[in-house]
Motif scaffolding. Sequence first.
Motif, PDB file in Angstrom:
ATOM      1  N   UNK A 346      36.111   4.993   4.109  1.00 13.65           N
ATOM      2  CA  UNK A 346      36.542   5.897   3.037  1.00 13.65           C
ATOM      3  C   UNK A 346      35.858   7.257   3.165  1.00 13.65           C
ATOM      4  N   UNK A 347      34.570   7.249   3.474  1.00 12.05           N
ATOM      5  CA  UNK A 347      33.815   8.507   3.602  1.00 12.05           C
ATOM      6  C   UNK A 347      34.325   9.340   4.775  1.00 12.05           C
ATOM      7  N   UNK A 348      34.666   8.669   5.858  1.00  8.27           N
ATOM      8  CA  UNK A 348      35.188   9.365   7.032  1.00  8.27           C
ATOM      9  C   UNK A 348      36.516  10.048   6.711  1.00  8.27           C
ATOM     10  N   UNK A 349      37.394   9.319   6.004  1.00  8.62           N
ATOM     11  CA  UNK A 349      38.674   9.891   5.581  1.00  8.62           C
ATOM     12  C   UNK A 349      38.455  11.091   4.675  1.00  8.62           C
ATOM     13  N   UNK A 350      37.511  10.949   3.745  1.00  8.98           N
ATOM     14  CA  UNK A 350      37.230  12.021   2.783  1.00  8.98           C
ATOM     15  C   UNK A 350      36.750  13.282   3.495  1.00  8.98           C
ATOM     16  N   UNK A 351      35.859  13.118   4.462  1.00  9.81           N
ATOM     17  CA  UNK A 351      35.331  14.268   5.201  1.00  9.81           C
ATOM     18  C   UNK A 351      36.429  14.946   6.024  1.00  9.81           C
ATOM     19  N   UNK A 352      37.320  14.142   6.602  1.00  7.81           N
ATOM     20  CA  UNK A 352      38.445  14.709   7.353  1.00  7.81           C
ATOM     21  C   UNK A 352      39.378  15.477   6.416  1.00  7.81           C
ATOM     22  N   UNK A 353      39.545  14.945   5.217  1.00 10.47           N
ATOM     23  CA  UNK A 353      40.395  15.610   4.234  1.00 10.47           C
ATOM     24  C   UNK A 353      39.851  16.963   3.830  1.00 10.47           C
ATOM     25  N   UNK A 354      38.564  17.024   3.570  1.00  5.89           N
ATOM     26  CA  UNK A 354      37.907  18.292   3.216  1.00  5.89           C
ATOM     27  C   UNK A 354      38.038  19.300   4.364  1.00  5.89           C
ATOM     28  N   UNK A 355      37.829  18.829   5.582  1.00 11.65           N
ATOM     29  CA  UNK A 355      37.933  19.704   6.751  1.00 11.65           C
ATOM     30  C   UNK A 355      39.366  20.189   6.952  1.00 11.65           C
ATOM     31  N   UNK A 356      40.327  19.318   6.653  1.00 10.96           N
ATOM     32  CA  UNK A 356      41.753  19.649   6.751  1.00 10.96           C
ATOM     33  C   UNK A 356      42.080  20.859   5.887  1.00 10.96           C
ATOM     34  N   UNK A 357      41.577  20.858   4.649  1.00  7.27           N
ATOM     35  CA  UNK A 357      41.805  21.984   3.738  1.00  7.27           C
ATOM     36  C   UNK A 357      41.020  23.208   4.198  1.00  7.27           C
ATOM     37  N   UNK A 358      39.790  22.990   4.602  1.00  4.15           N
ATOM     38  CA  UNK A 358      38.913  24.105   4.994  1.00  4.15           C
ATOM     39  C   UNK A 358      39.500  24.927   6.137  1.00  4.15           C
ATOM     40  N   UNK A 359      40.109  24.263   7.112  1.00  2.00           N
ATOM     41  CA  UNK A 359      40.565  24.963   8.312  1.00  2.00           C
ATOM     42  C   UNK A 359      41.901  25.690   8.138  1.00  2.00           C
ATOM     43  N   UNK A 360      42.759  25.224   7.213  1.00  6.10           N
ATOM     44  CA  UNK A 360      44.078  25.866   7.156  1.00  6.10           C
ATOM     45  C   UNK A 360      44.765  25.845   5.798  1.00  6.10           C
ATOM     46  N   UNK A 361      44.151  25.269   4.770  1.00  2.88           N
ATOM     47  CA  UNK A 361      44.848  25.138   3.499  1.00  2.88           C
ATOM     48  C   UNK A 361      44.034  25.645   2.314  1.00  2.88           C
ATOM     49  N   UNK A 362      43.243  26.689   2.554  1.00  2.00           N
ATOM     50  CA  UNK A 362      42.614  27.403   1.457  1.00  2.00           C
ATOM     51  C   UNK A 362      43.593  28.476   0.988  1.00  2.00           C
ATOM     52  N   UNK A 363      43.362  29.004  -0.209  1.00  2.00           N
ATOM     53  CA  UNK A 363      44.274  30.016  -0.729  1.00  2.00           C
ATOM     54  C   UNK A 363      44.297  31.273   0.146  1.00  2.00           C
ATOM     55  N   UNK A 364      43.223  31.542   0.858  1.00  2.33           N
ATOM     56  CA  UNK A 364      43.230  32.704   1.755  1.00  2.33           C
ATOM     57  C   UNK A 364      44.240  32.493   2.886  1.00  2.33           C
ATOM     58  N   UNK A 365      44.401  31.232   3.323  1.00  2.93           N
ATOM     59  CA  UNK A 365      45.391  30.929   4.355  1.00  2.93           C
ATOM     60  C   UNK A 365      46.809  31.074   3.796  1.00  2.93           C
ATOM     61  N   UNK A 366      46.984  30.590   2.569  1.00  3.62           N
ATOM     62  CA  UNK A 366      48.301  30.679   1.922  1.00  3.62           C
ATOM     63  C   UNK A 366      48.685  32.143   1.725  1.00  3.62           C
ATOM     64  N   UNK A 367      47.727  32.946   1.257  1.00  2.00           N
ATOM     65  CA  UNK A 367      47.988  34.373   1.038  1.00  2.00           C
ATOM     66  C   UNK A 367      48.383  35.060   2.343  1.00  2.00           C
ATOM     67  N   UNK A 368      47.730  34.696   3.421  1.00  2.00           N
ATOM     68  CA  UNK A 368      48.054  35.281   4.726  1.00  2.00           C
ATOM     69  C   UNK A 368      49.489  34.929   5.136  1.00  2.00           C
TER      70      UNK A 368
END
Length: 383
Positions: A346-368
């Motif tokens: 579960x922890x491994x999945x959670x960390x991958x999920x956080x990284x998934x958002x960090x690399x391409x799905x923050x609002x700065x990415x959406x704005x771009x």
Amino acid sequence: MKLAFICTEKLPCPAIKGGAIQILIDGVSPILSKNYELTIFSIQDPSLPNREKRGRIEYIRLPSGKRYPEAVAKELGKGNYDVIHVFNRPKNVPIYAKAAPKSRFVLSLHNEMFAKEKISAKEAEEAIRSVRTIMTVSDYIGRTIVKRFPSAKNKVRTVYSGADLSTFIPVWSKEGIRIREKVRKKIGAEGKKIILFVGRLSANKGPHILIKSLKYLLNKHKDVVLVIVGGKWFSDNSIDGYVRSLHKLAKPFKKQVIFTKHVAPKEIPKYYLAADVFICSSQWQEPLARVHYEALAAGLPVITTKRGGNAEIVKHKQNGIVIKDYKNPKAFAEAIDSLLSNPQKAAKMAQKGRQFVKTNYQFKHVAHRLERVYLEAVGGILQ
């Protein structure tokens, strides 16, 4: 460049009462307004002035209801906007295009707004002709448009949403742990394993399936608590037949089902931190619920259903679990058990999920991504 955002007639902006569109606008507007003049149209609310400027963003709020599109159109005629972004209302695009003939229009779709029951073929074709680009929140929504209207194919483009990592701090951080314990104490779930649902209380969202899954789950995990965050409709906590049925269904489980009712949008991130597992139990063809981005950003393992666009960002056995047998409470119980019984997994999945958002799905990415669409609409080039 002068930009205009036109919200729907449902909720005000900023997102004081929630709403996926309003939250998205709140996330990208401070970024876009650094380089562009931005005006945001939405409905009026007693707690907000009808007109105001916040930094470089101008808000114009108009009466809700059937006359809202006409009121917006009247204002558009005064603005000389380069690009007008219409959110989720293709029917209104021709009205706005007539009021602002020199502006370029883009449309974003957050639901199946081109379905037969939503819009006639004539209205849809007119909307398609009036816009440069049709942005969709998922590939799934894009496919539903092109299936009915092949003429839209070259205009349809998926622009995924995102989250603010500064708002959704990870559950494993010091601050996350502090907030986690505070919320758990507040709702009376200290020392429990918390399964979290966030969303409207409707049959389409499937919280009844989660309550039923407890019958199977409690045989192995007696310390589980299902926390259901949400009201009948966004900030509406009234009781309808379905909400009543949920409480009846939960009665045998006593303190193992907690209904928080509506929680203010700014408080929602704290509830993610209190949880061990997040579940989106959608029964309908979900466009792609933004709660997925939020749960992933908060560092939670996610369980979702293979409905609509959900599985486009939740990757099975990577950053979450995708359930195909979405009507079966036992399938949810098995998925939950697999995470609660394997905390390292579960922890491994959670960390991958956080990284998934960090690399391409923050609002700065959406704005771009939005900026690229706007510049293409006026024939510009993104540097």
